[in-house]
Structure formats: structure tokens, C-alpha cells
Motif scaffolding. Structure first.
Motif, PDB file in Angstrom:
ATOM      1  N   ALA A 164       0.834  -1.205   0.000  1.00  0.00           N
ATOM      2  CA  ALA A 164       0.000   0.000   0.000  1.00  0.00           C
ATOM      3  C   ALA A 164       0.866   1.250   0.000  1.00  0.00           C
ATOM      4  CB  ALA A 164      -0.929  -0.026   1.207  1.00  0.00           C
ATOM      5  N   GLU A 165       1.934   1.224   0.807  1.00  0.00           N
ATOM      6  CA  GLU A 165       2.809   2.410   0.862  1.00  0.00           C
ATOM      7  C   GLU A 165       3.441   2.697  -0.487  1.00  0.00           C
ATOM      8  OE1 GLU A 165       5.882   1.886   3.762  1.00  0.00           O
ATOM      9  OE2 GLU A 165       4.386   1.640   5.341  1.00  0.00           O
ATOM     10  N   LEU A 166       3.968   1.643  -1.118  1.00  0.00           N
ATOM     11  CA  LEU A 166       4.631   1.832  -2.405  1.00  0.00           C
ATOM     12  C   LEU A 166       3.662   2.381  -3.426  1.00  0.00           C
ATOM     13  CD1 LEU A 166       6.828  -1.367  -2.732  1.00  0.00           C
ATOM     14  CD2 LEU A 166       7.629   0.972  -2.617  1.00  0.00           C
ATOM     15  N   GLU A 167       2.438   1.843  -3.393  1.00  0.00           N
ATOM     16  CA  GLU A 167       1.482   2.273  -4.398  1.00  0.00           C
ATOM     17  C   GLU A 167       1.115   3.737  -4.201  1.00  0.00           C
ATOM     18  OE1 GLU A 167      -1.220  -0.768  -5.236  1.00  0.00           O
ATOM     19  OE2 GLU A 167      -2.671   0.601  -6.119  1.00  0.00           O
ATOM     20  N   ASN A 168       0.906   4.124  -2.953  1.00  0.00           N
ATOM     21  CA  ASN A 168       0.567   5.532  -2.710  1.00  0.00           C
ATOM     22  C   ASN A 168       1.709   6.436  -3.114  1.00  0.00           C
ATOM     23  OD1 ASN A 168      -1.931   4.892  -1.746  1.00  0.00           O
ATOM     24  ND2 ASN A 168      -1.243   4.740   0.379  1.00  0.00           N
ATOM     25  N   ALA A 169       2.951   6.000  -2.827  1.00  0.00           N
ATOM     26  CA  ALA A 169       4.091   6.836  -3.197  1.00  0.00           C
ATOM     27  C   ALA A 169       4.152   7.012  -4.711  1.00  0.00           C
ATOM     28  CB  ALA A 169       5.382   6.200  -2.695  1.00  0.00           C
ATOM     29  N   ARG A 170       3.878   5.949  -5.443  1.00  0.00           N
ATOM     30  CA  ARG A 170       3.955   6.046  -6.902  1.00  0.00           C
ATOM     31  C   ARG A 170       2.834   6.892  -7.452  1.00  0.00           C
ATOM     32  NH1 ARG A 170       5.946   0.660  -7.351  1.00  0.00           N
ATOM     33  NH2 ARG A 170       8.153   0.902  -6.857  1.00  0.00           N
ATOM     34  N   LEU A 171       1.647   6.768  -6.856  1.00  0.00           N
ATOM     35  CA  LEU A 171       0.539   7.559  -7.362  1.00  0.00           C
ATOM     36  C   LEU A 171       0.771   9.028  -7.126  1.00  0.00           C
ATOM     37  CD1 LEU A 171      -2.465   5.351  -6.296  1.00  0.00           C
ATOM     38  CD2 LEU A 171      -1.805   5.916  -8.605  1.00  0.00           C
ATOM     39  N   ALA A 172       1.554   9.355  -6.081  1.00  0.00           N
ATOM     40  CA  ALA A 172       1.782  10.762  -5.775  1.00  0.00           C
ATOM     41  C   ALA A 172       2.854  11.382  -6.640  1.00  0.00           C
ATOM     42  CB  ALA A 172       2.177  10.905  -4.302  1.00  0.00           C
ATOM     43  N   LEU A 173       3.570  10.571  -7.418  1.00  0.00           N
ATOM     44  CA  LEU A 173       4.639  11.142  -8.239  1.00  0.00           C
ATOM     45  C   LEU A 173       4.053  12.019  -9.321  1.00  0.00           C
ATOM     46  CD1 LEU A 173       7.019   8.122  -8.921  1.00  0.00           C
ATOM     47  CD2 LEU A 173       7.538  10.151  -7.582  1.00  0.00           C
ATOM     48  N   PRO A 174       4.708  13.151  -9.643  1.00  0.00           N
ATOM     49  CA  PRO A 174       4.200  13.968 -10.746  1.00  0.00           C
ATOM     50  C   PRO A 174       4.474  13.279 -12.072  1.00  0.00           C
ATOM     51  CG  PRO A 174       6.261  14.865  -9.927  1.00  0.00           C
ATOM     52  CD  PRO A 174       5.914  13.732  -9.027  1.00  0.00           C
ATOM     53  N   PRO A 175       3.702  13.631 -13.116  1.00  0.00           N
ATOM     54  CA  PRO A 175       3.955  12.994 -14.414  1.00  0.00           C
ATOM     55  C   PRO A 175       5.348  13.335 -14.928  1.00  0.00           C
ATOM     56  CG  PRO A 175       2.203  14.624 -14.575  1.00  0.00           C
ATOM     57  CD  PRO A 175       2.566  14.529 -13.157  1.00  0.00           C
TER      58      PRO A 175
END
Lengths: 186, 246, 459
Positions: A164-175
């Protein structure tokens, strides 16, 4: 999987994670899915100069049942994609996938009807390795990165939290087009 | 803005026969197949791109003598065909000797006989067939699909090419598997990619594409099939969708 | 041993779902009886056959080849190769790129011999352009040199897996070790270990870097010993001989019927080599022999490949001597690309601070000195040159056999149709002729002796 999945999170689980991660990373058996030109570089990586045997990986398991790592080396055609998925399904957990070369990672230079534009359309990929073909040193680098990933993989409840942490971190990355080369947002 | 007539390329035949032939006149007599993309007619476009005219390649029919060993091969083939009761021009539409290579344009009904003569006649002895290569010319009505065979004679150290045409409406060509078994997979591949049906082939099935694929990918009316590539916010279309300047 | 014809009891199963069959009760030291009884039983006469799939993911099929085998016990009754698992659409992709960019696509067809794909295509384009005799001599010598280096790496890339598939990993590691040294040479000259895009229509991409001739000479001095080591490891090895001698028999008539060329044809006794009979790139001026024997089996083909490695080194030595004799006069007096400004690739490359690109001298020339050069540079790189309409078939002697490129042009800046006649495609058709009636285990050395590369087969 095993008893480690049932352990409550705490010091005991953390110690088991360390041991399990260390053990799993030390002899990953590749199910070499050597397809095209990248397979030749994979074949050279198994040779004496760049030695895969120092990682315990020279024993390529031709049966997917005993394999841990699938190195998709080469372009995956439309006819081969179901075979790829079947081999991936036949591998038992824990399993990882390195997509070696640009053809496996994204379709490469073959943007056409015959090639699957990235094996992540077919199997989940852990490490993407660009190159056409990537040098053996690049492949060894990707294997070391994969070892890092394996060593730091948590188990059981911790694993669910980690995912879950990894996924949230990736979703928060800017394009990408709004990211500067050092990673900060433009 | 001036059109093609004003550049002095039209009007062939008005001048007297005393003048030398203009360069490329044969080529210019062919129809235009492509024009410049922007097609500028009435504005001061100085790029010249709007005036681009690409003419279709002229249909080659070489006169005798063809040169090097080509005459021997054509004569030997003629003799062998006559001995079997087939006239040379019944079987061979035309002969082209171009860029050091000899091409026989064979009528498709006569293809197995011509190939058998080329293989068996002692003066010809083209033992090896390099396989079939298909080409698709969608503009050439009535002759869209071509199958090209390259033959090699080890005995005489010669090469020859056979080209057979078939229209899109009736894409049948007799199979050469009985004469040159090497053509087996090549004919399957040509069926797979162009839709040419080889009559008499033992098992004409798809060989490269998956068995349930629809369409024949290497035809000119089949798209390349790529996807647009996204990189850093920009989207670049697939290679066959992009602009091209030729 | 007793045998009775009762319904066969499955292990732990009931008689209700038992199949008909003979029950053999084995008591020891009666193997001959069992075999004799089995041979005369009805089960065997009715021809119990199994259909087994071998591949496409298989360690020993030299790539993604699928073999559908019909087995009677250990004997192969039928074998059908099924290909297409690596079909990439290379030929169709080339129709959407310029003539020079086409090289980067065709190079990836048969990936063990990329320079041969390139040279077949480039020879076809040059013949269409009519510039075959205008390619500079230095370029021709470099082409021959690189082709022979590639021949060595391709043969090693065939022999090393030959050992691996038989279970002899040492052959694999020793072959890979020598192949590494050859790939170092390729990297030194072309910049890449594989898929070089080095041959261009009109010449080669760039000249040899300084130090290349010394490095090649050093290789030529030290490699023969490694090749001799391979010979002493493999040639007289009883297991290798046992598995390869007499296996995969293909005689001359069959080769002719199936369109087989290359080492397989030369193992039937016919010394047919396109470098000798229809030379290209100046091969007629080099001294070399064509290895041939008449064993017609897998062992004979292996021997021919090893001997061809020696002959390639011989040719390489002659190339290096010629290049050394020419000296390094520089690109103006000794070019590696055709002088015609409308065709020859313009940019002289050099390594700058931001990577590989046109050299500063070249940029100064086109930007400051010559408008015409700028126009040529621009047109060649964006649009490419135009090739007059026509069709051509250019064939070269590749490590696997006759590799031909059927190049069709309609007068434009892009290929209209390029078809690569790949030798491995033809040779795989002969698997059935070679292996049916033999043992399953003979399939592996048979395919290894054909040395197919699936990239070329499927393209």
C-alpha cells in the motif's frame, strides 16, 4: 505461503523477513525466457567473463515450477504472449519478472501489429531494463537491484502495508513531463 | 501557379522525330501515383514541394539481346517449352533484364511447367529455389499480387527470377511444391502475409501469424498497427500515421 | 516373468475404470523377455502413439521453436516444426522508414549475424542505385573484415549452445569465453556488441578507430590457441561423437530439393560457397579455402563450422594487412562512404560532451563553409535518398547459408518491399526429413547442427 504469513507483525516477523529475504536473494533461479537478441546477451552473461554463477543463478531452471525469476529477454510477439502468461502462471510464488531490453519493456523499436508493446500487458514486471540489447553489465545491475528489492520485501501483514505504501508513493509522483531530471517537480 | 504542363514535360510527340528523346520520357509517360502533400496550386509557395509528382515505374520489357548469360537461358527455355508443345509467349508474358538480373514474367497457369523445365533441362538446371517473395501493388489493377521466385543454378552458376501476377479478385497461383519442395513454407508465408492462395499446396495454413489471425499483414491496405508513443507529455503517432515527405 | 492379458489395474484404482492392456509381472533378470513380449503384443502393433509438444519455451530448441512430435516409444514418427513465435514484422516496418533507417531494422532479423543481414540489404540497395562499383575500397575491406569477425562470433554462438544442449556446460563456457573476445572486437569498431547498423548503403558508418588494427592483430595472435583448445575439448569426445555422428543425415539430393545451403550443403560434399562462386565486396581477391566434407551428419557440420572459423581468421589477417598498407590517410582521401553527396551518409561521427554526434569539423563545414553540404545533410537525414524503381535480389554467404535480400523500390525514399530470404527458414523445413524415424534424443543435435536462429526464421 507458509508459517511466516501467519506471524503477527513484530520483532519476530522482522527477523524472519531478514532471513527469508537474504536467503531468497542468494540463489534466484532464472526461468530464462530467452526470445531474441537479448537472449544472446543473457547467454553471454552466463559465460565466464560476466559470471551469473556468482549469484547462484547459472542454474537456469527450464521447468517453471522450480524457477523464481523470469527474465523476459527479447521481443514478445502476439503468438508468444499466451505462452508467456502460461509459463508465468506455472511458476510458484515467490516469483519476480525482469523485462530485459526495450522490446520487452515497451515494444522497443517495433511499434507494429506483431509485437506486444511491453510485457507488462501480460505479466507484472518488477524491474525494467532498457537497452537494445542491454550489455551484460546492465543485466547484472538489474539483477542486483532485484536482489535489493527481494531483501527488502516484507512478509505477511507487513507486506500488505508495504504494497500500500509503495502504491501511494507512486501515485503521488508527478507525471514525467513535469519532473525535472533530479526528481523534483517542475 | 503553373501546373505540370508548363514545366515542359508534357506534350511529347509534338516535336519532330529529329530531336533526341528527352531524358526520362519513358518514365514520364507513366501515370502519376503520388503528388506533393501540400498540393499548393495558387499561392507563392517557393518550396516546390507542392509540385512533387511521382510517376509509376515503367513496365520493363527488355529487347533482345539481353546480355551476359540471359540470352542463353531465354533460348534454352524457349527450346524446352517448344519441345513440350508450349509456345514461349504463351508461358512468358515478358522478359526484363535490369541491373544485371534476368526476370521472366510467367503467366500463372503455366508456372509449374516453366519451373519444371527450368529445373530439369540440362542447359538450364536451376536446382535451388530460394523461395517465394510476395509483393502487393494496390495501384496496378488486375495485377495487384505478385509472387517472385528466385532460382539458382549451381551447375551453371546462374540466377534467374520468375514473377507471377494475380489480381486481388482472384488471388490464385499454382503451387510449386511439387517441383521445388523448398517452397512449402515460403508459400505458406506468402499466403499468411498477402492472401495469395497457392492451388495444390498440401497444407496452406498460417505460419507466422497466430492461427486465428484475421487479415494479411504485409498487404499495403493493412495498417502497420502501431500505437501512439507517449513520452513526457507529448504523443507521437505510430509510424504509418505520421507525415512523410516522399 | 509372467504375463497375462487381463484388464490393466491402475495403481490403487478399481477394475471399473481399468483399461485394456497386458500386465507384466517382473521378477528380475528378465529384461529380454519383457522386451520380446512387448514387441509381439497387440499394444505395440496397434501403434501406441503420443503427441508431445516441445517448446516454444524450451532450453534446447535454439529459440522459440515449437516442435509437435508424434512419438512411438522413443522413436519419432512425425515431427512438425511450428514457427512464428518471434514474428516481428521487420519487413513491414522497413516500408515506413528511409532506406538508411531500414538497416537498423533488418539487422535485428537474424541476431547472431547482424552484419550479414545488413550487408545483404545494403548490397541490394547499392545494386538498385547502380553504385556497386563506386563503393570505396577501404569500405569494402572494412566490410569483409567485419563480416568475417561476425562469422566467427556466429559460429561460436552455434557451437556453444550445441554443447549446452547435450549437457556439456564446459563447451558452452569455453565457447562463450572466446565469443566475448570477438564481441570486444565488434564493440571496438562498431560501438555495439550486437545489432550494429554499421553497414550503410554506400559504405560503412565510420572508419576504424585508432588502435583497432593492433587489437585485431592481438586477437589473431591469441585466438588460434583458444580455438585449438575447443578442438581438443570437443572433436574426439566420445559422448559428443556418439550423439552427433550418424545423426541428422541429409544428403545432396535432399538438400537440393529443400533449398538447403551453407555448412549443411557443404557437409554433403558439394563445395558451394557464394564467396567463391558469386563474389561480392571484393571476396575474389582474398585467399581462403572452403571447408567441405562428405559426412552428411551433425558431426560433419560441426567440423565445417570449426574449420570456417580458421578460414575467417585467415581472411581477417589479409584484411588487416591491407588496411595497414593503406595507412590512415583520413576520410578525405581514403573515404569509407561513397563520395556521391546525394547518397553517402554525411555525418562524420565523434564523441562529444553530450554523446555521439556529428563531429565539430563537420558541423563547421555545413554551417559555415558550404551551403550545398548543409542542404545535402538536411535532405539525406530527413528525407533520405531516392532509389530508382526496380527490384533486385542480393545474396551473401552467411554463416548459416545463403542469405538473400529481395529489395523492391518504387522510386521513393522508402523501400517498397524488402523480403529477407533467410537460410534458417529454409533449413527448418528439413527437420522432418532429418529426424523422422530416429530417436527423440537425436532431435536436439539435429536442430543444433542446423543452427537455426528464430529471429531470422520468423522475422
Amino acid at each position: 505461503m507458509g508459517i511466516e504469513e501467519k506471524l503477527p507483525s513484530g520483532v519476530l516477523l522482522t527477523s524472519v523477513e531478514k532471513v527469508a529475504g537474504w536467503a531468497r536473494a542468494r540463489s534466484v533461479w532464472p526461468a530464462t525466457f530467452g526470445l531474441a537478441c537479448c537472449a544472446i546477451e543473457l547467454f553471454q552473461t552466463g559465460g565466464p567473463k560476466h559470471d551469473l554463477a556468482r549469484f547462484g543463478m547459472e542454474r537456469a531452471s527450464n521447468t517453471p515450477r522450480q524457477a523464481d525469476l523470469m527474465i523476459v529477454a527479447g521481443r514478445v510477439s502476439q503468438k508468444m504472449a499466451p505462452v508467456l502468461r502460461q509459463i508465468y502462471d506455472q511458476m510458484s510464488d515467490p516469483k519476480w519478472v525482469i523485462s530485459m531490453g526495450v522490446c520487452a519493456s515497451s515494444g522497443g523499436m517495433f511499434n507494429n501489429y506483431a509485437i506486444v508493446q511491453g510485457v507488462d500487458h501480460v505479466v507484472p514486471v518488477d524491474i525494467y531494463l532498457p537497452g537494445c540489447p542491454p550489455r551484460p553489465e546492465m543485466l547484472l545491475d538489474s539483477i542486483l537491484k532485484l536482489h535489493d528489492k527481494i531483501i527488502n520485501t516484507k512478509l505477511g501483514k507487513n507486506r500488505e502495508r508495504q504494497i500500500a505504501e509503495l502504491e501511494n508513493a507512486r501515485l503521488a509522483l508527478p507525471p514525467l513531463h513535469l519532473t525535472s531530471p533530479d526528481g523534483s517537480r517542475l | 501557379m503553373s501546373g505540370p504542363e508548363d514545366t515542359g514535360q508534357g506534350g511529347a510527340g509534338e516535336e519532330d522525330g529529329n530531336l533526341p528523346a528527352r531524358l526520362g520520357e519513358e518514365r514520364l509517360a507513366e501515370p502519376v501515383v503520388r503528388t506533393g502533400m501540400f498540393g499548393v496550386q495558387d499561392s507563392p509557395d517557393t518550396s516546390g514541394y507542392g509540385l512533387l509528382r511521382v510517376y509509376r515505374a515503367p513496365v520493363l520489357d527488355s529487347p533482345r539481346p539481353y546480355g551476359s548469360y540471359f540470352d542463353d537461358v531465354a533460348d534454352a527455355l524457349g527450346t524446352a517449352l517448344e519441345a513440350a508443345g508450349i509456345g514461349f509467349s504463351d508461358a512468358i508474358e515478358r522478359v526484363a533484364a535490369d541491373r544485371g538480373e534476368l526476370t521472366f514474367y510467367v503467366r500463372r497457369e503455366r508456372l509449374p511447367e516453366v519451373a519444371a523445365k527450368l529445373r530439369d533441362d540440362p542447359a538450364l538446371r536451376f536446382e535451388l529455389c530460394g523461395g517465394v517473395s510476395g509483393v502487393h501493388y494496390p495501384d496496378d489493377t488486375g495485377r495487384e499480387l505478385r509472387a517472385v521466385y528466385h532460382l539458382l543454378s549451381i551447375t551453371h552458376n546462374r540466377r534467374v527470377r520468375l514473377e507471377v501476377t494475380a489480381p486481388d479478385a482472384d488471388p490464385h497461383i499454382p503451387s510449386l511444391v511439387g517441383v521445388y519442395p523448398a517452397c512449402n513454407w515460403h508459400e505458406r508465408e506468402t499466403w499468411d502475409f498477402f492472401g495469395i492462395i497457392f492451388d495444390g499446396h498440401p497444407a496452406l495454413t498460417r505460419i507466422e501469424m497466430p492461427d486465428d489471425w484475421k487479415g494479411h499483414p504485409q498487404r499495403k491496405d493493412y495498417p502497420l498497427g502501431g500505437i501512439p508513443v507517449e513520452y513526457r507529455g507529448a504523443k507521437i503517432p505510430a509510424p504509418d500515421q505520421r507525415r512523410h515527405y516522399s | 516373468m509372467t504375463s497375462s492379458s487381463t484388464p490393466h489395474a491402475a495403481a490403487g484404482g478399481s477394475d471399473a475404470d481399468a483399461a485394456e492392456g497386458r500386465v507384466y509381472t517382473v521378477s528380475g533378470e528378465d529384461w529380454d523377455e519383457i522386451v520380446a513380449t512387448a514387441l509381439e503384443s497387440e499394444d505395440f502393433e496397434s501403434g501406441e502413439r503420443i503427441v508431445i509438444n516441445m517448446g516454444p519455451q524450451h532450453p534446447s530448441t535454439h529459440g522459440v521453436l515449437r516442435l509437435i512430435l508424434t512419438l512411438e516409444g522413443e522413436t519419432v514418427a512425425e515431427v512438425r516444426p511450428s514457427i512464428g513465435y518471434l514474428h516481428t514484422g521487420i519487413e513491414k516496418n522497413m516500408e515506413f522508414r528511409t532506406w538508411t533507417q531500414g538497416v537498423t531494422f533488418c539487422t535485428r532479423a537474424d541476431y547472431l549475424m547482424p552484419l550479414f543481414n545488413e550487408i545483404a540489404y545494403c548490397l541490394g540497395v547499392e545494386r538498385l542505385l547502380g553504385i556497386e562499383d563506386k563503393v570505396p575500397e577501404r569500405a569494402q575491406i572494412i566490410r569483409v573484415l567485419m563480416l568475417e569477425i561476425n562469422r566467427i562470433s556466429s559460429h561460436l554462438g552455434g557451437i556453444a549452445p550445441m554443447g549446452l544442449e547435450l549437457g556439456a556446460t564446459t563447451i558452452y563456457t569455453q565457447g562463450a569465453r572466446l565469443r566475448e573476445r570477438v564481441l570486444d572486437l565488434l564493440e571496438l569498431v562498431t560501438g555495439l556488441r550486437m545489432n550494429h547498423a554499421f553497414m550503410r548503403p554506400g559504405g560503412v558508418a565510420q572508419d576504424l578507430p585508432p588502435g583497432a588494427l593492433e587489437a585485431i592483430r592481438a586477437f589473431l595472435d591469441s585466438a588460434p590457441k583458444l580455438v585449438r583448445d575447443l578442438h581438443s575439448l570437443i572433436d574426439a569426445n566420445p559422448i559428443f561423437i556418439g550423439r552427433n555422428k550418424g545423426v541428422a543425415y541429409l544428403d545432396l539430393a535432399t538438400c537440393m530439393a529443400l533449398g538447403v545451403t551453407g555448412p549443411i550443403l557443404r557437409s554433403t560434399g558439394l563445395p558451394w560457397d557464394l564467396r567463391k562462386s558469386q563474389p561480392y565486396c571484393g571476396y575474389e581477391s582474398y585467399e581462403f579455402d572452403v571447408p567441405v566434407n562428405d559426412m552428411c551428419d551433425a558431426y560433419g557440420r560441426y567440423l565445417i563450422r570449426m574449420q570456417e572459423i580458421d578460414q575467417s581468421m585467415r581472411i581477417m589477417r589479409q584484411c588487416v594487412d591491407r588496411l595497414a598498407a593503406r595507412g590512415s590517410a583520413g576520410p578525405d582521401s581514403d573515404p569509407v562512404m561513397i563520395r556521391d553527396a546525394k547518397i553517402g551518409w554525411p555525418a562524420r561521427l565523434s564523441l562529444g560532451p553530450d554523446g555521439l554526434g556529428p563531429s565539430p569539423e563537420h558541423i563547421a563545414h555545413i554551417m559555415g563553409q558550404s551551403m550545398e553540404a548543409l542542404i545535402h545533410h538536411f535532405k539525406l537525414i530527413t528525407e533520405g535518398f531516392r532509389v530508382p524503381a526496380g527490384q533486385v535480389y542480393a545474396a551473401v554467404e552467411s554463416p548459416r547459408g545463403e542469405l538473400g535480400a529481395h529489395v523492391v523500390s518504387d522510386g521513393g525514399t522508402r523501400p517498397y518491399r524488402v523480403h529477407l530470404r533467410d537460410p534458417s527458414f529454409n533449413h527448418l523445413q528439413s527437420v522432418a526429413a532429418m529426424c523422422e524415424g530416429g530417436q527423440v534424443a537425436d532431435l536436439i543435435p539435429a536442430i543444433a547442427s542446423l543452427d537455426p536462429v528464430m529471429g531470422g526464421v520468423d522475422r
